[in-house]
Design a protein around this motif. Structure first.
Motif, PDB file in Angstrom:
ATOM      1  N   ASN A  41       0.993  -1.093   0.027  1.00 22.76           N
ATOM      2  CA  ASN A  41      -0.123  -0.223  -0.104  1.00 22.76           C
ATOM      3  C   ASN A  41       0.866   1.224  -0.184  1.00 22.76           C
ATOM      4  O   ASN A  41       0.591   2.126   0.835  1.00 22.76           O
ATOM      5  N   CYS A  42       1.731   1.539  -1.003  1.00 24.86           N
ATOM      6  CA  CYS A  42       2.668   2.641  -0.989  1.00 24.86           C
ATOM      7  C   CYS A  42       2.506   3.037  -2.447  1.00 24.86           C
ATOM      8  O   CYS A  42       2.185   2.595  -3.301  1.00 24.86           O
ATOM      9  N   HIS A  43       2.561   4.474  -2.528  1.00 25.07           N
ATOM     10  CA  HIS A  43       2.875   5.236  -3.764  1.00 25.07           C
ATOM     11  C   HIS A  43       3.791   6.522  -3.410  1.00 25.07           C
ATOM     12  O   HIS A  43       3.639   7.067  -2.320  1.00 25.07           O
ATOM     13  N   ASP A  94      -6.629  10.969   1.389  1.00 23.63           N
ATOM     14  CA  ASP A  94      -5.329  10.983   0.576  1.00 23.63           C
ATOM     15  C   ASP A  94      -4.657  11.993   0.529  1.00 23.63           C
ATOM     16  O   ASP A  94      -4.964  13.162  -0.105  1.00 23.63           O
ATOM     17  N   LYS A 273       0.609   4.974   9.129  1.00 25.48           N
ATOM     18  CA  LYS A 273       1.009   5.542   8.000  1.00 25.48           C
ATOM     19  C   LYS A 273       2.391   5.719   8.059  1.00 25.48           C
ATOM     20  O   LYS A 273       3.021   6.238   9.074  1.00 25.48           O
ATOM     21  N   CYS A 286       3.085   5.324   2.583  1.00 24.26           N
ATOM     22  CA  CYS A 286       2.538   4.034   2.931  1.00 24.26           C
ATOM     23  C   CYS A 286       1.593   3.848   3.928  1.00 24.26           C
ATOM     24  O   CYS A 286       1.782   4.427   4.872  1.00 24.26           O
ATOM     25  N   GLU A 287       0.531   2.875   3.726  1.00 20.53           N
ATOM     26  CA  GLU A 287      -0.260   2.563   4.842  1.00 20.53           C
ATOM     27  C   GLU A 287       0.363   1.222   5.162  1.00 20.53           C
ATOM     28  O   GLU A 287      -0.048   0.179   4.621  1.00 20.53           O
TER      29      GLU A 287
END
Length: 288
Positions: A41-43, A94, A273, A286-287
């Motif tokens: 869950n990363c961007h 977000d 997070k 990231c979560e």
């Protein structure tokens, strides 16, 4: 005799070169390659393209990020632009970054070259930032007051001192070590222990809830200082739990060979997070 002396000198020179090369290779982890440790869950964070060398997350989830560091020997993707301080609210679903406007006293923003960040909150809940700045590659500390409603920083003071270029590092970068000291009421330090790693440890963030250490690391120092876009510097994040015990637990939380994130310097967490910053590249959200 002259020939013998010459051969001796050549031998000594070769021995020195081998020892020097061996030390260089060891200190910079020249031959280490990274085995990926993926987080699903990363961007990458939109709006960060020229580094996120240091960051601080307040207990309320507001994150301050320094961006745009320029320093001799370090790659810069925006060499002609001044640095900036960014804000990110991790309470948002977000979260996005916002560049903070700087107002106040006579700070030359065209020379603003931010490095490390520290924050403190006074008894009235006002937030202040201490930012290490390198105008023309000198060293100052800039004091700002955060103005939340205006999303800006009020510059209060530039602090200069001849001792600012002398640092005491808890993370010993080229020795691959983290040193632990006990701080006493009279501000003296007692060394307690040192931990050694197979990586170049950079900035350390302490989780205020658990006391865990989150460390941005450089698995291969050569790739960081001798930048090659075809073979970029990798990234790594370590989590150290129970550091004061006999057997601290060290977990490699994230690792990547540079195709996504190049040259990680710092990682910090807030309510599941994580933000990961870099010297000159992007930043990761990231979560966990």
């Amino acid at each position: 005799m002259a020939k013998l002396i010459l051969l001796t000198l050549v031998g000594l020179g070769l021995a020195f070169f081998r020892d020097h090369r061996s030390s260089y290779q060891r200190r910079f982890n020249v031959f280490r390659e990274v085995e990926p440790v993926d987080l699903p869950n990363c961007h990458l964070i939109k709006g960060i393209e020229a580094g996120s060398e240091d960051l601080e997350i307040l207990p309320n989830g507001l994150a301050f990020i320094s961006s745009g560091l320029k320093y001799p020997g370090i790659k810069s993707f925006e060499p002609d632009k001044p640095g900036k301080i960014l804000l990110m609210d991790l309470n948002e679903k977000d979260p996005e970054v916002v560049e903070l406007e700087m107002t106040g006293s006579k700070l030359d923003l065209s020379l603003f070259n931010p490095h490390g960040i520290s924050t403190f909150t006074d008894e009235g809940n006002a937030v202040y930032l201490l930012v290490v700045n390198h105008p023309n590659y000198k060293t100052t500390v800039e004091l700002f007051k955060f103005q939340e409603e205006e999303k800006s920083l009020l510059h209060l003071k530039t602090i200069t001192h001849t001792l600012l270029s002398r640092y005491v590092y808890i993370a010993e970068f080229l020795a691959h070590k983290i040193h632990v000291y006990e701080k006493h009421a009279n501000w003296t330090l007692t060394p307690l222990k040192s931990l050694e790693f197979n990586t170049l440890v950079d900035n350390i963030s302490v989780d205020p809830v658990t006391g865990d250490l989150w460390v941005g690391c450089h698995p291969n120092g050569k790739k960081l200082f001798f930048y090659d876009e075809e073979n970029p510097p990798p990234s790594e994040v370590l989590r150290i739990q129970d550091i004061l015990t006999e057997e601290p637990k060290v977990t490699q939380v994230y690792a990547e060979n540079g195709t996504v994130l190049q040259g990680s310097t710092v990682a910090a967490v807030y309510k599941g997070k994580m933000l990961v910053g870099t010297v000159f590249h992007k930043a990761l959200y990231c979560e966990l």
